[in-house]
Design a protein around this motif. Structure first.
Motif, mmCIF file in Angstrom:
data_model
loop_
_atom_site.group_PDB
_atom_site.id
_atom_site.type_symbol
_atom_site.label_atom_id
_atom_site.label_comp_id
_atom_site.label_asym_id
_atom_site.label_seq_id
_atom_site.Cartn_x
_atom_site.Cartn_y
_atom_site.Cartn_z
ATOM 1 N N ILE A 276 0.798 -1.217 0.196
ATOM 2 C CA ILE A 276 -0.113 -0.208 0.239
ATOM 3 C C ILE A 276 0.718 1.138 -0.388
ATOM 4 C CG2 ILE A 276 -1.748 1.313 1.416
ATOM 5 C CD1 ILE A 276 -3.008 -1.252 2.380
ATOM 6 N N ALA A 277 2.285 1.665 0.892
ATOM 7 C CA ALA A 277 2.426 2.432 0.821
ATOM 8 C C ALA A 277 3.278 2.964 -0.405
ATOM 9 C CB ALA A 277 3.748 2.292 1.834
ATOM 10 N N VAL A 278 4.365 1.514 -1.073
ATOM 11 C CA VAL A 278 4.299 1.206 -1.711
ATOM 12 C C VAL A 278 3.246 2.454 -3.617
ATOM 13 C CG1 VAL A 278 5.436 0.255 -4.307
ATOM 14 C CG2 VAL A 278 6.146 0.422 -1.365
ATOM 15 N N LEU A 279 2.954 2.105 -3.569
ATOM 16 C CA LEU A 279 1.514 2.207 -5.136
ATOM 17 C C LEU A 279 0.808 3.430 -3.845
ATOM 18 C CD1 LEU A 279 -0.295 -0.952 -5.224
ATOM 19 C CD2 LEU A 279 1.522 -0.015 -6.285
ATOM 20 N N LEU A 280 0.931 3.723 -3.185
ATOM 21 C CA LEU A 280 0.922 4.794 -2.659
ATOM 22 C C LEU A 280 1.635 6.455 -2.689
ATOM 23 C CD1 LEU A 280 -0.876 5.041 0.691
ATOM 24 C CD2 LEU A 280 -2.244 5.416 -1.354
ATOM 25 N N ILE A 281 3.018 6.335 -2.936
ATOM 26 C CA ILE A 281 3.941 6.446 -3.750
ATOM 27 C C ILE A 281 4.074 7.274 -4.989
ATOM 28 C CG2 ILE A 281 5.977 7.461 -2.992
ATOM 29 C CD1 ILE A 281 5.761 6.517 0.024
ATOM 30 N N TRP A 282 3.841 5.796 -5.820
ATOM 31 C CA TRP A 282 4.538 5.206 -6.308
ATOM 32 C C TRP A 282 3.393 4.304 -7.682
ATOM 33 C CZ3 TRP A 282 8.363 4.055 -3.581
ATOM 34 C CH2 TRP A 282 9.628 5.509 -3.341
ATOM 35 N N PRO A 283 2.271 4.968 -7.554
ATOM 36 C CA PRO A 283 1.419 4.187 -8.351
ATOM 37 C C PRO A 283 1.764 3.952 -9.519
ATOM 38 C CG PRO A 283 0.861 6.907 -8.023
ATOM 39 C CD PRO A 283 1.818 6.270 -8.277
ATOM 40 N N SER A 284 3.040 3.842 -9.999
ATOM 41 C CA SER A 284 3.125 3.346 -11.801
ATOM 42 C C SER A 284 3.569 1.760 -10.826
ATOM 43 C CB SER A 284 3.385 3.699 -12.975
ATOM 44 O OG SER A 284 2.452 5.012 -12.782
ATOM 45 N N GLY A 285 4.090 1.747 -9.796
ATOM 46 C CA GLY A 285 4.902 0.925 -9.374
ATOM 47 C C GLY A 285 6.579 1.238 -9.660
ATOM 48 N N LEU A 286 7.631 0.715 -8.642
ATOM 49 C CA LEU A 286 9.016 0.848 -8.527
ATOM 50 C C LEU A 286 9.621 1.281 -9.972
ATOM 51 C CD1 LEU A 286 9.934 -1.283 -6.351
ATOM 52 C CD2 LEU A 286 9.517 1.685 -5.603
ATOM 53 N N PHE A 287 9.281 0.696 -10.673
ATOM 54 C CA PHE A 287 10.102 0.661 -12.792
ATOM 55 C C PHE A 287 8.703 0.564 -13.779
ATOM 56 C CE2 PHE A 287 13.142 -1.278 -9.907
ATOM 57 C CZ PHE A 287 14.821 -0.383 -10.417
ATOM 58 N N GLY A 288 7.260 1.074 -12.830
ATOM 59 C CA GLY A 288 6.343 1.167 -13.461
ATOM 60 C C GLY A 288 6.657 2.438 -15.103
ATOM 61 N N ARG A 289 5.311 2.590 -15.866
ATOM 62 C CA ARG A 289 5.382 3.739 -16.843
ATOM 63 C C ARG A 289 4.063 4.960 -16.971
ATOM 64 N NH1 ARG A 289 9.054 0.803 -21.348
ATOM 65 N NH2 ARG A 289 10.912 0.027 -20.953
ATOM 66 N N GLY A 290 3.152 4.486 -16.294
ATOM 67 C CA GLY A 290 2.083 5.329 -16.022
ATOM 68 C C GLY A 290 0.879 4.578 -15.640
ATOM 69 N N ALA A 291 1.108 3.319 -15.495
ATOM 70 C CA ALA A 291 0.100 2.756 -15.277
ATOM 71 C C ALA A 291 -0.515 2.778 -13.798
ATOM 72 C CB ALA A 291 0.189 1.048 -15.276
ATOM 73 N N GLY A 292 -1.771 3.273 -13.992
ATOM 74 C CA GLY A 292 -2.498 3.534 -12.487
ATOM 75 C C GLY A 292 -2.292 4.559 -11.602
ATOM 76 N N ALA A 293 -1.810 5.668 -12.649
ATOM 77 C CA ALA A 293 -1.066 6.917 -11.676
ATOM 78 C C ALA A 293 -2.748 7.372 -11.280
ATOM 79 C CB ALA A 293 -1.080 7.824 -12.609
ATOM 80 N N PRO A 294 -2.413 8.472 -10.713
ATOM 81 C CA PRO A 294 -4.151 8.841 -9.954
ATOM 82 C C PRO A 294 -4.463 10.028 -11.647
ATOM 83 C CG PRO A 294 -2.403 10.000 -8.401
ATOM 84 C CD PRO A 294 -1.596 9.196 -9.803
ATOM 85 N N ALA A 295 -5.517 9.657 -11.634
ATOM 86 C CA ALA A 295 -6.288 10.185 -13.004
ATOM 87 C C ALA A 295 -7.258 11.016 -13.165
ATOM 88 C CB ALA A 295 -6.649 9.084 -13.288
ATOM 89 N N ALA A 296 -6.764 12.188 -13.702
ATOM 90 C CA ALA A 296 -7.616 13.252 -14.307
ATOM 91 C C ALA A 296 -9.421 12.602 -14.714
ATOM 92 C CB ALA A 296 -7.824 14.248 -15.272
ATOM 93 N N GLY A 297 -9.641 11.299 -15.107
ATOM 94 C CA GLY A 297 -10.751 10.559 -15.432
ATOM 95 C C GLY A 297 -10.480 9.589 -17.068
ATOM 96 N N ARG A 298 -11.827 8.714 -16.609
ATOM 97 C CA ARG A 298 -11.803 7.856 -17.704
ATOM 98 C C ARG A 298 -12.897 7.716 -17.427
ATOM 99 N NH1 ARG A 298 -11.712 5.612 -12.802
ATOM 100 N NH2 ARG A 298 -12.730 4.285 -12.562
ATOM 101 N N VAL A 299 -13.137 6.720 -18.823
ATOM 102 C CA VAL A 299 -14.220 6.363 -19.039
ATOM 103 C C VAL A 299 -14.667 4.531 -19.077
ATOM 104 C CG1 VAL A 299 -16.002 6.118 -21.063
ATOM 105 C CG2 VAL A 299 -14.478 7.851 -20.805
ATOM 106 N N LEU A 300 -15.833 4.816 -18.373
ATOM 107 C CA LEU A 300 -16.562 3.119 -17.282
ATOM 108 C C LEU A 300 -17.100 2.358 -18.891
ATOM 109 C CD1 LEU A 300 -16.028 0.551 -15.724
ATOM 110 C CD2 LEU A 300 -18.480 1.107 -14.951
ATOM 111 N N GLU A 301 -16.680 1.723 -19.610
ATOM 112 C CA GLU A 301 -17.394 0.977 -20.685
ATOM 113 C C GLU A 301 -18.797 0.211 -20.422
ATOM 114 O OE1 GLU A 301 -14.323 -1.256 -22.835
ATOM 115 O OE2 GLU A 301 -13.077 0.180 -23.303
ATOM 116 N N HIS A 302 -19.198 -0.295 -21.381
ATOM 117 C CA HIS A 302 -20.844 -1.437 -21.211
ATOM 118 C C HIS A 302 -21.864 -0.278 -19.812
ATOM 119 C CE1 HIS A 302 -18.459 -4.003 -23.535
ATOM 120 N NE2 HIS A 302 -17.750 -3.369 -22.453
#
Length: 630
Positions: A276-302
């Protein structure tokens, strides 16, 4: 001092061996999730199958241990190609919720199938005599088998790094992970790359699963039991990163091993805190590239079309809406001997209704909703069993209030994130509460459960009979009152704003809507209703176990909602009823194989009826109207 040093060396060595297992199993999931963007909760199935296939090859045809390991990896990897083409490929462009549900269904089916073939008992993997001894490294001796795992793990790290960083295939995979469309425009066959990478990742998982039998054991629940560990490694390390998966496995393996050495009762608690601590600080993971970061928005399909049409209507009652309540009242007279089962159905309908409020209307995808169900159950149970407060209504409200407080605090923090980070944070939060409840056995009863929960007569007058008639009406009235709140909320301006957030968060931000605040408010209300359902569960069953906080409880309520249809108010009624009745009847037919039927129904629903039964009915009615009009 010497003893502390000896303990530290043991922790480091065993932690490293454990980390190598986590790495080998998880790295394939990291790469496939990074490449495909597919949230695959069934990855542990391939690790489990690797162990079973290796055991069968050794005991069935006498294949040597070191030959059975790669053979199992190849067999499982090739078999996974069929699964990828049949089940995974149709959902590559679907939302994360459908992917999660499909993979949960596959896990249910795999667990049941393995139980049917191999039985429910653990299956040993015969380790040759030359791997059972100790190896002397000069300053100390270590188990030979664990030393072999470390060697294999380090060799795999070097080989994978070279394959991904120094080969043409690795360059194509990295290109597809970074920018899939650009890779396709350059002539890379991404679809074939998907299949090859999926097979390779599944084969690695099978190899790791076979190697892990001596440490983790092998039983039909392996895929559920260690699923969270694999997902934590992937999310902490970062999607698509081999190096990230290695460092995350090293971190998680060492901390988990150290915690169990130093605090056996609650050692596993620490890995969830770290995740939890790691993901709160680095939402993309230690070596991630942006997946899961805080977002301004998204669209839920279906999103359900019926809700889009109904959003502008007044919240007046329609005659058909009386049908579920008439049926529920009629069931009391038609099936008086089944009121205990009926009460459980009503409780789970209420639980699913609470999830529908955040998932179906606000578009918040969570894998940890059981946290609030369990919190409410334990709050009511502890008040009754530990503090002697047996008045049912106040206990029920206490469960809702405590769960609402937990929902507000966690929602305020977690709802700033999305994607894999949000899924993992909600899951880790629920499991962290599970571990906390396990460590406080003086309050919760721990693994043995909280017993001795009793209630005074309802309103001081209605006592509880053996057949559960009073509890049934108690649950039905509670469900009706909570339903009134949810219905009023969803048809209010606040509810319309939630649907707007679900449909397009960016647009809601642009028009000045307080998106985060609205999400936190609805999350808190949903947690309160889930807590009331949990308190009802504790009161009507007279006990609470750790299962109410488990991942399976969160998965079950998701299944109920999807079967009925999310975002439609009454989807929870249909899905909850069908799921509980189906599970009950299948368990009678085959106590060890019922999960296969549940998994199959879920897979079929995801593939062919993503709107659930209500969505399917709505689609049929609209088609009939069009045909009639023409």
């Amino acid at each position: 001092m010497a003893q502390w040093l000896n303990t530290a060396i043991s922790i480091a060595f065993d932690g490293l061996a454990y980390a190598m297992i986590l790495f080998i199993i998880s790295v394939g999931l990291s790469v496939t999730m990074g490449l495909m963007g597919f949230v695959n909760l069934a990855h542990g199935v391939f690790a489990m199958l690797g162990g079973y296939v290796a055991a069968s090859l050794m005991t069935g045809i006498g294949l040597p241990f070191l030959a059975a390991l790669p053979a199992a990896a190849v067999i499982v990897g090739v078999a996974s190609i069929v699964l990828e083409r049949v089940f995974y490929a149709p959902l590559y462009k679907a939302g994360e919720l459908e992917q999660v549900l499909l993979s949960i269904g596959l896990v249910f089916m795999a667990v049941a199938a393995v139980t049917f073939v191999y039985g429910p008992q653990p299956v040993p993997l015969p380790v040759p005599a030359y791997l059972k001894g100790q190896i002397d490294l000069g300053f100390r001796s270590f188990p030979t088998y664990r030393f072999l795992m470390i060697v294999i793990g380090l060799a795999m790290i070097i080989a994978l790094w070279f394959a991904f960083e120094r080969t043409q295939l690795g360059a194509r995979i990295r290109a597809a992970v970074d920018n899939r469309r650009m890779a396709q425009s350059l002539g890379i066959n991404v679809e074939r790359l998907f299949t090859l990478t999926f097979a390779f990742g599944s084969g690695l998982a099978a190899l790791g699963g076979a190697l892990a039998v001596d440490i983790l054991g092998l039983n039909p629940n392996f895929a559920f039991q260690y699923l969270v560990y694999f997902l934590i490694v992937v999310s902490v390390g970062g999607l698509g990163s081999v190096v990230g998966a290695f460092y995350a496995a090293l971190l998680i393996g060492t901390i988990d091993n150290a915690g169990k050495y130093l605090w056996p009762v609650g050692g596993a608690f620490f890995i969830y805190v770290v995740a939890i601590a790691v993901l709160l600080i680095w939402p993309s993971g230690l070596f991630g590239r942006g997946a899961g970061a805080p977002a301004a928005g998204r669209v839920l399909e279906h999103a359900p079309p019926t809700e889009r049409e109904a959003i502008g209507r007044r919240h007046r009652w329609r005659p058909v809406e009386a049908l579920p309540w008439v049926l529920a009242a009629g069931a009391f007279f038609a099936f008086p001997d089944y009121m205990a089962l009926g009460t459980q159905i009503l409780i789970y309908i209420l639980f699913a209704l609470s999830l529908d409020l955040i998932l179906g209307y606000a578009g918040i995808v969570t894998l940890g909703h059981a946290a609030y169900f369990g919190t409410g159950a334990y709050a009511a149970g502890i008040l009754a069993a530990r503090y002697g407060w047996h008045e049912p209504i106040t206990n029920l409200l206490a469960g809702g209030v405590v769960a609402a407080a937990a929902g507000f605090v966690s929602g305020w923090i977690l709802l700033r994130y999305h994607g894999l980070a949000l899924l993992m944070l909600t899951m880790a939060t629920a499991i962290m509460l599970h571990e906390a409840a396990n460590t406080r056995a003086d309050l919760t009863g721990g693994f043995d459960g909280l017993l001795g929960i009793s209630n005074t007569p309802l309103f001081g007058y209605f006592d509880y009979d053996l057949w559960g008639h009073t509890y049934y009406w108690y649950a039905l009235v509670t469900l009706f009152l909570c339903f009134l709140v949810v219905r009023r909320l969803t048809f209010s301006p606040f509810g319309r704003a939630l649907v707007g957030i679900r449909e397009n968060t960016l647009r809601m931000h642009a028009i000045g809507s307080l998106v985060h605040l609205r999400q936190v408010i609805v999350y808190t209300i949903s947690a309160a209703i889930a807590g009331i359902a949990g308190a009802l569960f504790a009161q009507t069953n007279a006990f609470v176990t750790l299962e109410v906080l488990g991942f399976v409880a969160s998965g079950n309520v998701l299944i109920m909602l999807v079967l009925g249809g999310m975002g439609r108010l009454y989807g929870a009624f249909i899905g909850g009823t069908i799921y509980i009745l189906l599970r009950s009847e299948l368990a009678k037919l085959s106590p060890e194989f019922w999960e296969f039927g549940i998994g199959l129904v879920l897979v079929l629903a995801v593939l062919f009826a993503r709107g659930g039964l209500l969505g399917l009915a709505d689609m049929v009615l609209r088609r009939l109207r069009r045909e009639k009009a023409t």
